[in-house]
Scaffold this motif. Sequence first.
Motif, PDB file in Angstrom:
ATOM      1  N   LEU A 129       0.821  -1.211   0.000  1.00 33.67           N
ATOM      2  CA  LEU A 129       0.000   0.000   0.000  1.00 33.67           C
ATOM      3  C   LEU A 129       0.856   1.263   0.000  1.00 33.67           C
ATOM      4  O   LEU A 129       0.515   2.264  -0.635  1.00 33.67           O
ATOM      5  N   ILE A 130       1.988   1.210   0.691  1.00 38.27           N
ATOM      6  CA  ILE A 130       2.894   2.349   0.726  1.00 38.27           C
ATOM      7  C   ILE A 130       3.480   2.625  -0.665  1.00 38.27           C
ATOM      8  O   ILE A 130       3.655   3.780  -1.065  1.00 38.27           O
ATOM      9  N   LEU A 131       3.761   1.550  -1.429  1.00 37.89           N
ATOM     10  CA  LEU A 131       4.457   1.696  -2.706  1.00 37.89           C
ATOM     11  C   LEU A 131       3.559   1.659  -3.936  1.00 37.89           C
ATOM     12  O   LEU A 131       4.028   1.924  -5.041  1.00 37.89           O
ATOM     13  N   VAL A 132       2.270   1.343  -3.773  1.00 38.51           N
ATOM     14  CA  VAL A 132       1.421   1.105  -4.939  1.00 38.51           C
ATOM     15  C   VAL A 132       1.336   2.323  -5.861  1.00 38.51           C
ATOM     16  O   VAL A 132       1.194   2.186  -7.074  1.00 38.51           O
ATOM     17  N   ARG A 133       1.470   3.507  -5.299  1.00 41.84           N
ATOM     18  CA  ARG A 133       1.422   4.726  -6.113  1.00 41.84           C
ATOM     19  C   ARG A 133       2.568   4.765  -7.122  1.00 41.84           C
ATOM     20  O   ARG A 133       2.486   5.434  -8.155  1.00 41.84           O
ATOM     21  N   TYR A 134       3.652   4.045  -6.815  1.00 40.30           N
ATOM     22  CA  TYR A 134       4.844   4.072  -7.663  1.00 40.30           C
ATOM     23  C   TYR A 134       5.173   2.685  -8.218  1.00 40.30           C
ATOM     24  O   TYR A 134       6.325   2.312  -8.337  1.00 40.30           O
ATOM     25  N   LYS A 135       4.143   1.928  -8.570  1.00 43.34           N
ATOM     26  CA  LYS A 135       4.387   0.557  -9.030  1.00 43.34           C
ATOM     27  C   LYS A 135       4.953   0.484 -10.438  1.00 43.34           C
ATOM     28  O   LYS A 135       5.522  -0.537 -10.837  1.00 43.34           O
ATOM     29  N   ASP A 136       4.809   1.543 -11.237  1.00 39.35           N
ATOM     30  CA  ASP A 136       5.359   1.564 -12.591  1.00 39.35           C
ATOM     31  C   ASP A 136       6.512   2.559 -12.657  1.00 39.35           C
ATOM     32  O   ASP A 136       6.483   3.606 -12.016  1.00 39.35           O
ATOM     33  N   GLY A 137       7.508   2.219 -13.439  1.00 34.39           N
ATOM     34  CA  GLY A 137       8.655   3.099 -13.576  1.00 34.39           C
ATOM     35  C   GLY A 137       9.784   2.386 -14.280  1.00 34.39           C
ATOM     36  O   GLY A 137       9.576   1.379 -14.973  1.00 34.39           O
ATOM     37  N   ASP A 138      11.015   2.890 -14.101  1.00 27.19           N
ATOM     38  CA  ASP A 138      12.153   2.229 -14.728  1.00 27.19           C
ATOM     39  C   ASP A 138      12.429   0.906 -14.018  1.00 27.19           C
ATOM     40  O   ASP A 138      11.734   0.525 -13.084  1.00 27.19           O
ATOM     41  N   ALA A 139      13.462   0.196 -14.483  1.00 27.10           N
ATOM     42  CA  ALA A 139      13.741  -1.137 -13.933  1.00 27.10           C
ATOM     43  C   ALA A 139      14.038  -1.082 -12.445  1.00 27.10           C
ATOM     44  O   ALA A 139      13.684  -1.990 -11.687  1.00 27.10           O
ATOM     45  N   ASN A 140      14.683  -0.025 -11.994  1.00 24.76           N
ATOM     46  CA  ASN A 140      15.024   0.122 -10.581  1.00 24.76           C
ATOM     47  C   ASN A 140      13.763   0.258  -9.728  1.00 24.76           C
ATOM     48  O   ASN A 140      13.588  -0.428  -8.721  1.00 24.76           O
ATOM     49  N   VAL A 141      12.850   1.137 -10.137  1.00 21.02           N
ATOM     50  CA  VAL A 141      11.590   1.343  -9.412  1.00 21.02           C
ATOM     51  C   VAL A 141      10.707   0.111  -9.521  1.00 21.02           C
ATOM     52  O   VAL A 141      10.092  -0.337  -8.549  1.00 21.02           O
ATOM     53  N   ARG A 142      10.655  -0.460 -10.717  1.00 18.39           N
ATOM     54  CA  ARG A 142       9.811  -1.629 -10.957  1.00 18.39           C
ATOM     55  C   ARG A 142      10.223  -2.813 -10.080  1.00 18.39           C
ATOM     56  O   ARG A 142       9.380  -3.560  -9.570  1.00 18.39           O
ATOM     57  N   SER A 143      11.534  -2.984  -9.898  1.00 17.33           N
ATOM     58  CA  SER A 143      12.015  -4.115  -9.103  1.00 17.33           C
ATOM     59  C   SER A 143      11.559  -4.010  -7.653  1.00 17.33           C
ATOM     60  O   SER A 143      11.277  -5.020  -7.005  1.00 17.33           O
ATOM     61  N   VAL A 144      11.481  -2.773  -7.122  1.00 26.26           N
ATOM     62  CA  VAL A 144      11.004  -2.573  -5.752  1.00 26.26           C
ATOM     63  C   VAL A 144       9.556  -3.028  -5.619  1.00 26.26           C
ATOM     64  O   VAL A 144       9.179  -3.725  -4.677  1.00 26.26           O
ATOM     65  N   TRP A 145       8.731  -2.643  -6.585  1.00 27.08           N
ATOM     66  CA  TRP A 145       7.318  -3.026  -6.557  1.00 27.08           C
ATOM     67  C   TRP A 145       7.153  -4.540  -6.654  1.00 27.08           C
ATOM     68  O   TRP A 145       6.377  -5.150  -5.911  1.00 27.08           O
ATOM     69  N   LEU A 146       7.893  -5.173  -7.580  1.00 30.50           N
ATOM     70  CA  LEU A 146       7.765  -6.616  -7.763  1.00 30.50           C
ATOM     71  C   LEU A 146       8.149  -7.374  -6.488  1.00 30.50           C
ATOM     72  O   LEU A 146       7.483  -8.341  -6.108  1.00 30.50           O
ATOM     73  N   CYS A 147       9.212  -6.929  -5.831  1.00 41.11           N
ATOM     74  CA  CYS A 147       9.636  -7.606  -4.600  1.00 41.11           C
ATOM     75  C   CYS A 147       8.575  -7.490  -3.510  1.00 41.11           C
ATOM     76  O   CYS A 147       8.285  -8.459  -2.806  1.00 41.11           O
ATOM     77  N   SER A 148       7.990  -6.288  -3.370  1.00 42.98           N
ATOM     78  CA  SER A 148       6.953  -6.095  -2.349  1.00 42.98           C
ATOM     79  C   SER A 148       5.718  -6.925  -2.646  1.00 42.98           C
ATOM     80  O   SER A 148       5.132  -7.540  -1.752  1.00 42.98           O
ATOM     81  N   ARG A 149       5.326  -6.958  -3.903  1.00 43.96           N
ATOM     82  CA  ARG A 149       4.163  -7.746  -4.285  1.00 43.96           C
ATOM     83  C   ARG A 149       4.412  -9.232  -4.056  1.00 43.96           C
ATOM     84  O   ARG A 149       3.546  -9.957  -3.559  1.00 43.96           O
ATOM     85  N   ASN A 150       5.620  -9.695  -4.402  1.00 47.02           N
ATOM     86  CA  ASN A 150       5.959 -11.106  -4.203  1.00 47.02           C
ATOM     87  C   ASN A 150       5.862 -11.505  -2.740  1.00 47.02           C
ATOM     88  O   ASN A 150       5.428 -12.610  -2.403  1.00 47.02           O
ATOM     89  N   ASP A 151       6.291 -10.587  -1.862  1.00 42.54           N
ATOM     90  CA  ASP A 151       6.237 -10.879  -0.430  1.00 42.54           C
ATOM     91  C   ASP A 151       4.808 -11.115   0.040  1.00 42.54           C
ATOM     92  O   ASP A 151       4.547 -12.038   0.821  1.00 42.54           O
ATOM     93  N   ALA A 152       3.896 -10.264  -0.415  1.00 44.05           N
ATOM     94  CA  ALA A 152       2.498 -10.417   0.002  1.00 44.05           C
ATOM     95  C   ALA A 152       1.924 -11.739  -0.501  1.00 44.05           C
ATOM     96  O   ALA A 152       1.230 -12.458   0.230  1.00 44.05           O
ATOM     97  N   ILE A 153       2.243 -12.089  -1.748  1.00 47.10           N
ATOM     98  CA  ILE A 153       1.782 -13.369  -2.310  1.00 47.10           C
ATOM     99  C   ILE A 153       2.387 -14.532  -1.524  1.00 47.10           C
ATOM    100  O   ILE A 153       1.704 -15.510  -1.185  1.00 47.10           O
ATOM    101  N   GLY A 154       3.680 -14.414  -1.196  1.00 46.65           N
ATOM    102  CA  GLY A 154       4.351 -15.468  -0.457  1.00 46.65           C
ATOM    103  C   GLY A 154       3.755 -15.693   0.916  1.00 46.65           C
ATOM    104  O   GLY A 154       3.630 -16.831   1.381  1.00 46.65           O
TER     105      GLY A 154
END
Length: 209
Positions: A129-154
């Motif tokens: 929820l903290i990062l969802v506003r910035y879920k799209d961006g360059d590879a650096n920003v995108r990787s942060v979102w993917l890791c956070s999302r993966n954690d919730a799924i895990g």
Amino acid sequence: MSAACNHSVQFDGISPDYKRRLWLVIAINAAMFVVEMAAGQAARSQALQADALDFAGDALTYGLSLAVIGSSLKTRANAALAKGISLLVMGLWVLGTTLMNILSGTVPEAHIMGTIGLLALLANLASVLILVRYKDGDANVRSVWLCSRNDAIGNLAVLLAAASVWGTTSGWPDLIVAALMAALFLSSALQIIRQALEEKRAHTLHLSK
């Protein structure tokens, strides 16, 4: 999984609000690594320990993301590439240790798995929820979102494993979830690496013009 953003101009993290959010998520991940690793060892749960390792990796890679904000596209792409490779190594490690633990036949403590899994889920949902506003961006920003999302799924998977371990008195659900988490790590790693390499190629082509 979502495709990478294809906008010609991508958010690169240069925002005081984004940096504050990233610091907060780093603190959450570092705290949960300590809590979940201790609980994973106490519960003899491979899924909890895999998730704890992911918390530690996220805290370190988010710090790297923060450090390269404002740097050149090449530097940011290289940082994302390093994170993608580290996530790939993590996925392979979790997969390998899971295969080794199949032979031990250990049954984890389901109540510890469930309690800590729920706490970790709440922590990761807060991060998402903290990062969802910035879920799209360059590879650096995108990787942060993917890791956070993966954690919730895990963490949802860990809770499912805890319920299954309790219902079946078998360690197999724990091992299956750990293997699925490894597959998720590997898939996300390939996404991050692919986008980082594309950005590096784009940077090289831009310089050659």
